[in-house]
Design a protein around this motif. Structure first.
Motif, PDB file in Angstrom:
ATOM      1  N   LYS A 254     -23.853 -57.152 -15.875  1.00 34.90           N
ATOM      2  CA  LYS A 254     -23.407 -56.743 -14.520  1.00 34.90           C
ATOM      3  C   LYS A 254     -21.772 -56.706 -14.210  1.00 34.90           C
ATOM      4  O   LYS A 254     -21.366 -55.875 -13.289  1.00 34.90           O
ATOM      5  CB  LYS A 254     -24.053 -57.760 -13.613  1.00 34.90           C
ATOM      6  N   ILE A 255     -20.997 -57.483 -14.737  1.00 32.51           N
ATOM      7  CA  ILE A 255     -19.593 -57.660 -14.871  1.00 32.51           C
ATOM      8  C   ILE A 255     -19.154 -56.350 -15.120  1.00 32.51           C
ATOM      9  O   ILE A 255     -18.236 -55.753 -14.568  1.00 32.51           O
ATOM     10  CB  ILE A 255     -19.104 -58.788 -15.475  1.00 32.51           C
ATOM     11  N   LYS A 256     -19.504 -55.800 -16.388  1.00 30.72           N
ATOM     12  CA  LYS A 256     -19.086 -54.586 -16.995  1.00 30.72           C
ATOM     13  C   LYS A 256     -19.516 -53.351 -15.745  1.00 30.72           C
ATOM     14  O   LYS A 256     -18.582 -52.495 -15.931  1.00 30.72           O
ATOM     15  CB  LYS A 256     -19.623 -54.509 -18.546  1.00 30.72           C
ATOM     16  N   MET A 257     -20.545 -53.604 -15.296  1.00 21.56           N
ATOM     17  CA  MET A 257     -20.897 -52.397 -14.434  1.00 21.56           C
ATOM     18  C   MET A 257     -19.998 -52.409 -13.257  1.00 21.56           C
ATOM     19  O   MET A 257     -19.306 -51.268 -12.640  1.00 21.56           O
ATOM     20  CB  MET A 257     -22.241 -52.777 -14.006  1.00 21.56           C
ATOM     21  N   ILE A 258     -19.549 -53.622 -12.824  1.00 24.38           N
ATOM     22  CA  ILE A 258     -18.491 -53.707 -11.765  1.00 24.38           C
ATOM     23  C   ILE A 258     -17.404 -53.271 -12.053  1.00 24.38           C
ATOM     24  O   ILE A 258     -16.504 -52.491 -11.555  1.00 24.38           O
ATOM     25  CB  ILE A 258     -18.422 -55.170 -11.382  1.00 24.38           C
ATOM     26  N   LEU A 259     -16.730 -53.546 -13.280  1.00 24.46           N
ATOM     27  CA  LEU A 259     -15.652 -53.380 -13.848  1.00 24.46           C
ATOM     28  C   LEU A 259     -15.495 -51.509 -14.080  1.00 24.46           C
ATOM     29  O   LEU A 259     -14.325 -51.062 -13.892  1.00 24.46           O
ATOM     30  CB  LEU A 259     -15.308 -53.805 -15.032  1.00 24.46           C
ATOM     31  N   ASN A 260     -16.443 -50.966 -14.252  1.00 25.27           N
ATOM     32  CA  ASN A 260     -16.505 -49.293 -14.527  1.00 25.27           C
ATOM     33  C   ASN A 260     -16.402 -48.953 -13.349  1.00 25.27           C
ATOM     34  O   ASN A 260     -15.954 -47.599 -13.231  1.00 25.27           O
ATOM     35  CB  ASN A 260     -17.991 -49.187 -15.338  1.00 25.27           C
ATOM     36  N   ARG A 261     -16.503 -49.442 -12.251  1.00 28.28           N
ATOM     37  CA  ARG A 261     -16.418 -48.901 -10.693  1.00 28.28           C
ATOM     38  C   ARG A 261     -15.208 -49.116 -10.241  1.00 28.28           C
ATOM     39  O   ARG A 261     -14.905 -48.489  -9.182  1.00 28.28           O
ATOM     40  CB  ARG A 261     -17.813 -49.269  -9.997  1.00 28.28           C
ATOM     41  N   ILE A 262     -14.479 -50.012 -10.744  1.00 30.65           N
ATOM     42  CA  ILE A 262     -13.240 -50.374 -10.045  1.00 30.65           C
ATOM     43  C   ILE A 262     -12.011 -50.044 -11.103  1.00 30.65           C
ATOM     44  O   ILE A 262     -12.099 -50.761 -11.997  1.00 30.65           O
ATOM     45  CB  ILE A 262     -13.198 -51.907  -9.564  1.00 30.65           C
ATOM     46  N   ASP A 263     -11.268 -48.907 -10.727  1.00 24.19           N
ATOM     47  CA  ASP A 263     -10.355 -48.537 -11.858  1.00 24.19           C
ATOM     48  C   ASP A 263      -9.136 -49.611 -12.042  1.00 24.19           C
ATOM     49  O   ASP A 263      -8.604 -49.665 -13.146  1.00 24.19           O
ATOM     50  CB  ASP A 263      -9.706 -47.250 -11.235  1.00 24.19           C
ATOM     51  N   ILE A 264      -8.827 -50.232 -11.049  1.00 24.91           N
ATOM     52  CA  ILE A 264      -7.455 -51.099 -11.213  1.00 24.91           C
ATOM     53  C   ILE A 264      -8.047 -52.141 -11.963  1.00 24.91           C
ATOM     54  O   ILE A 264      -6.987 -53.167 -12.209  1.00 24.91           O
ATOM     55  CB  ILE A 264      -7.247 -51.188  -9.837  1.00 24.91           C
ATOM     56  N   ALA A 265      -9.449 -52.775 -11.929  1.00 20.44           N
ATOM     57  CA  ALA A 265      -9.668 -54.069 -12.569  1.00 20.44           C
ATOM     58  C   ALA A 265      -9.453 -53.925 -14.139  1.00 20.44           C
ATOM     59  O   ALA A 265     -10.413 -52.777 -14.715  1.00 20.44           O
ATOM     60  CB  ALA A 265     -10.979 -54.263 -12.206  1.00 20.44           C
ATOM     61  N   THR A 266      -8.670 -54.638 -14.691  1.00 15.66           N
ATOM     62  CA  THR A 266      -8.539 -54.475 -15.999  1.00 15.66           C
ATOM     63  C   THR A 266      -8.941 -55.892 -16.824  1.00 15.66           C
ATOM     64  O   THR A 266      -8.708 -55.926 -17.921  1.00 15.66           O
ATOM     65  CB  THR A 266      -7.065 -54.303 -16.396  1.00 15.66           C
ATOM     66  N   VAL A 267      -9.033 -56.744 -16.189  1.00 19.12           N
ATOM     67  CA  VAL A 267      -9.484 -58.014 -16.762  1.00 19.12           C
ATOM     68  C   VAL A 267     -10.944 -58.522 -16.587  1.00 19.12           C
ATOM     69  O   VAL A 267     -11.149 -58.344 -15.623  1.00 19.12           O
ATOM     70  CB  VAL A 267      -8.557 -59.244 -15.915  1.00 19.12           C
TER      71      VAL A 267
END
Length: 298
Positions: A254-267
């Motif tokens: 689920k975290i990977k899905m969130i990160l894939n949708r938020i371009d500025i999130a790199t951590v």
């Protein structure tokens, strides 16, 4: 080798143990929690007096525990809130006394001998009927200006303040999971449990499968927020749910899905299940005591 006497005060039982400076339980047991403060203090003091080798007393308790030893907030034991329990025990035993919130003790146990050994900046998230936890900064507890450090369940996950289910506790605790399934099936929450819901999902129940998927998503949202608030090395998951072997994989997904949708999130948050369960509060309280009296546990 030094030995310490540890107590974990709960609403139903008090657990106690003799724990060495290496984190080994020399002996342990439990008894029904006394129904008055005098009984509680007497139980702790009597145990201390029967052990000449005790180098100090470590206490885990519910509520917001101040450095002085006063328990603020509320819990299943109203009588512990207000009196200076730490000072009372110290005066009656002439021993060093450490007293801390139970979730904070659980976090300390993980840093000392558990999944967070060697880490300095760690969050421990304890999931049950609500969500609480501990903040470890530079290897020590961060309790905050109002003793609310680690009260992650208060975070707003949904912005609509008119809705009842808008905090992290209300959307991602095991109680929230039960409420989701109960609403979908139009049954009373008392007829369900988290364990039963996971079992029903494994047998193909669509309502349970959907609710569990949403539950993991809500957990991931909160963990994502915590990562960017505090930027810890590790976020630990505790509580009964931590016994599930697929827990971290499902949350990571689920975290990977969130990160894939938020371009500025790199951590990407690094998560793990807590190592300790039933003895974590006892162990963590002893670790806190050892830090308090300036020992250096390995």
């Amino acid at each position: 080798m030094e030995k310490y006497l540890a107590f974990d005060i709960g609403g139903t039982f008090i657990k106690y143990a003799v724990i060495t400076e290496d984190g080994e339980l020399a002996e342990s047991g439990k008894t029904a929690t006394p129904d008055a403060l005098e009984g509680l203090i007497g139980f702790i003091v009597d145990h201390a007096k029967t052990r000449d080798e005790t180098a100090g007393i470590a206490i885990s308790a519910p509520g917001a525990v101040s450095e002085e030893g006063i328990v603020y907030g509320s819990s299943a034991l109203p009588y512990i809130h207000g009196p200076n329990i730490k000072q009372m025990v110290k005066e009656k035993t002439n021993l060093p006394v450490f007293m801390e919130n139970d979730a904070n003790c659980a976090g300390y146990a993980e840093v000392w001998k558990g999944a967070a050994q060697g880490k300095q900046d760690v969050l421990a998230v304890v999931i049950g009927t609500g969500i609480g936890g501990a903040v470890i900064k530079n290897g020590s507890l961060h309790k905050g200006a109002h003793l609310h450090g680690g009260e992650f369940g208060y975070m707003l996950i949904r912005p609509e303040l008119s809705e009842e289910d808008n905090t992290w506790s209300a959307t991602a605790s095991t109680a929230a999971l039960v409420r989701m399934v109960a609403a979908a099936k139009r049954v009373k929450s008392s007829s369900l449990s988290g364990e039963k819901i996971f079992s029903m999902a494994e047998n193909g129940d669509k309502d349970c499968i959907n609710a569990i998927d949403r539950f993991y998503h809500n957990l991931a949202v909160g963990i994502y927020n915590l990562q960017y608030i505090f930027d810890p090395e590790l976020i630990l998951i505790g509580g009964g749910i931590s016994a599930r072997s697929d827990l971290t994989d499902r949350i990571d997904e689920k975290i990977k899905m969130i990160l894939n949708r938020i371009d500025i999130a790199t951590v990407e948050p690094k998560i793990a299940a807590c190592h300790f369960r039933q003895n974590s509060n006892l162990l963590g309280a002893v670790y806190g005591l050892m830090k308090q009296i300036n020992l250096s546990p390995n």
